[in-house]
Design a protein around this motif. Sequence first.
Motif, PDB file in Angstrom:
ATOM      1  N   MET A  69       0.700  -1.316   0.012  1.00 10.47           N
ATOM      2  CA  MET A  69       0.040   0.180  -0.137  1.00 10.47           C
ATOM      3  C   MET A  69       0.889   1.205  -0.048  1.00 10.47           C
ATOM      4  N   ILE A  70       1.945   1.181   0.730  1.00  2.00           N
ATOM      5  CA  ILE A  70       2.724   2.573   0.729  1.00  2.00           C
ATOM      6  C   ILE A  70       3.267   2.843  -0.506  1.00  2.00           C
ATOM      7  N   ARG A  71       3.732   1.661  -1.454  1.00  4.12           N
ATOM      8  CA  ARG A  71       4.223   2.017  -2.887  1.00  4.12           C
ATOM      9  C   ARG A  71       2.968   2.513  -3.651  1.00  4.12           C
ATOM     10  N   VAL A  72       1.710   1.586  -3.435  1.00  7.85           N
ATOM     11  CA  VAL A  72       0.424   2.278  -4.428  1.00  7.85           C
ATOM     12  C   VAL A  72       0.076   3.411  -4.043  1.00  7.85           C
ATOM     13  N   CYS A  73      -0.043   3.961  -2.646  1.00  6.14           N
ATOM     14  CA  CYS A  73      -0.494   5.135  -2.498  1.00  6.14           C
ATOM     15  C   CYS A  73       0.390   6.458  -3.066  1.00  6.14           C
ATOM     16  N   LYS A  74       1.811   6.310  -3.219  1.00  7.59           N
ATOM     17  CA  LYS A  74       2.629   7.129  -3.957  1.00  7.59           C
ATOM     18  C   LYS A  74       2.150   7.247  -5.413  1.00  7.59           C
ATOM     19  N   GLU A  75       1.761   6.281  -6.061  1.00  8.27           N
ATOM     20  CA  GLU A  75       1.472   6.262  -7.256  1.00  8.27           C
ATOM     21  C   GLU A  75      -0.027   7.042  -7.485  1.00  8.27           C
ATOM     22  N   GLU A  76      -0.749   6.626  -6.469  1.00  4.03           N
ATOM     23  CA  GLU A  76      -2.315   6.971  -6.545  1.00  4.03           C
ATOM     24  C   GLU A  76      -2.308   8.532  -6.601  1.00  4.03           C
ATOM     25  N   SER A  77      -1.437   9.175  -5.802  1.00  4.58           N
ATOM     26  CA  SER A  77      -1.777  10.682  -5.879  1.00  4.58           C
ATOM     27  C   SER A  77      -1.570  11.451  -7.196  1.00  4.58           C
ATOM     28  N   PHE A  78      -0.454  10.978  -7.769  1.00  2.02           N
ATOM     29  CA  PHE A  78      -0.465  11.345  -9.177  1.00  2.02           C
ATOM     30  C   PHE A  78      -1.596  11.234  -9.975  1.00  2.02           C
ATOM     31  N   HIS A  79      -2.246   9.965  -9.858  1.00  2.90           N
ATOM     32  CA  HIS A  79      -3.510   9.592 -10.437  1.00  2.90           C
ATOM     33  C   HIS A  79      -4.659  10.599 -10.146  1.00  2.90           C
ATOM     34  N   GLN A  80      -4.913  11.105  -8.939  1.00  6.23           N
ATOM     35  CA  GLN A  80      -5.702  11.764  -8.349  1.00  6.23           C
ATOM     36  C   GLN A  80      -5.436  13.067  -9.182  1.00  6.23           C
ATOM     37  N   ARG A  81      -4.390  13.875  -8.981  1.00  5.23           N
ATOM     38  CA  ARG A  81      -4.089  15.058  -9.328  1.00  5.23           C
ATOM     39  C   ARG A  81      -4.208  15.142 -10.857  1.00  5.23           C
ATOM     40  N   GLN A  82      -3.971  14.126 -11.634  1.00  4.67           N
ATOM     41  CA  GLN A  82      -4.141  14.609 -13.066  1.00  4.67           C
ATOM     42  C   GLN A  82      -5.600  14.393 -13.607  1.00  4.67           C
ATOM     43  N   GLY A  83      -6.415  13.570 -12.548  1.00  4.89           N
ATOM     44  CA  GLY A  83      -7.811  13.772 -12.937  1.00  4.89           C
ATOM     45  C   GLY A  83      -8.403  14.953 -12.696  1.00  4.89           C
ATOM     46  N   PHE A  84      -7.979  15.629 -11.342  1.00  4.72           N
ATOM     47  CA  PHE A  84      -8.558  16.776 -11.151  1.00  4.72           C
ATOM     48  C   PHE A  84      -8.022  17.947 -12.223  1.00  4.72           C
ATOM     49  N   GLU A  85      -7.084  17.794 -12.617  1.00  7.11           N
ATOM     50  CA  GLU A  85      -6.587  18.756 -13.505  1.00  7.11           C
ATOM     51  C   GLU A  85      -7.311  18.910 -14.966  1.00  7.11           C
ATOM     52  N   ILE A  86      -7.659  17.730 -15.461  1.00  6.88           N
ATOM     53  CA  ILE A  86      -8.594  17.441 -16.548  1.00  6.88           C
ATOM     54  C   ILE A  86      -9.930  18.159 -16.275  1.00  6.88           C
TER      55      ILE A  86
END
Length: 315
Positions: A150-167
Amino acid sequence: RAPGDSAAFDELIARDLRIEPRDDMPDGYRQTLIRQIAQHAHSEIIGMQPEGNWITRAPSLRRKAILIAKVQDEAGHGLYLYSAAETLGVDKAELLDKLHAGKQKYSSIFNYPTLTWADVGAIGWLVDGAAIMNQVPLCRCSYGPYSRAMIRVCKEESFHQRQGFEILWVLARGTDEQKAMAQDAANRWWWPALMMFGPEDSGEAAQQGHTAQNMAWGIKRFSNDDLRQKFVDMTVPQAQKLGVTLPDPDLRWNDERGHWDSGRIDWEEFWRVLKGDGPCNAERMSNRIKAHEDGAWVREAANAYAAKQASRSKE
Ligand code: 3HC
């Protein structure tokens, strides 16, 4: 830690320490983790379909590159999680067979269609946002391999969330048609995103559910409703910033509670989708099974190569 010594397990849990694969653990602990980690992994790989659907139609090379990276990340998250599940004595192939046979679940959210490009933004913003809210506490899960994945996954998820917000940020500042697309996507993804946190803590679903036991075992750190509330409190101001209206007429700030009050979730829809009657359940499963069958030759080749390497090392 002597084999069969459950006192050792109880003491590790009581001291909030990590349980590792070689530790003795109650079978119920093992089984609930296999169930949850497998379903988490299944969610990651099924979750590749709704977004993958837009890779060939992304509006720019930049958006296409970001979306390809995100979908690849989800595949990687699935692999970490299948590997974490395998430390509990199951085989990934067996878990996939159970998924394909409908004997294990994946998150209901992925049974909804991605109708416009704005949905890719809403998935990043709301679905990955909800996933982060759920996955950050799992970084402190009592089972070591799961918490480390989960520690590794969460680091990548924050990029996922930010790019969605930016779209959505760009669309909500675009033409009237683009604004309408952003609002339409928020309308369709808000309530299913709230369902990602699971059934309500009260009522009969909670009696049959896993929350009480999984909280006692340090697997679940917050109840379903508590995490859902944290997500609503975090997301409403983001929606205001974006300029989209969340589709809940009962949403209002409650000064006494210090939280946003929200309307009733359609639990009939939730259980209907879980039972297989969502908009895309059949399509997601047939795509999944076809991809698995189409990949049989890759697995055979990898196994043949591994066998050859093994026999060579014995020569
Ligand atoms: N979709 C499908 N099934 C769900 C569900 C949902 N949204 N919410 C609950 N359920 C199921 C549970 O699996 C359980 O059924 P089961 O006994 O057959 O497994 C039943 O409904 C009762 O729910 P409980 O709350 O008692 O079950 P849990 O204690 O397992 O809590 C959970 C449910 C909060 C989803 C928990 O399993 C969890 O935290 N799982 C890990 C996170 C996860 O799987 N997230 C899914 C999305 S992953 C994702 O979004 C990836 C991102 O990159 C986009």
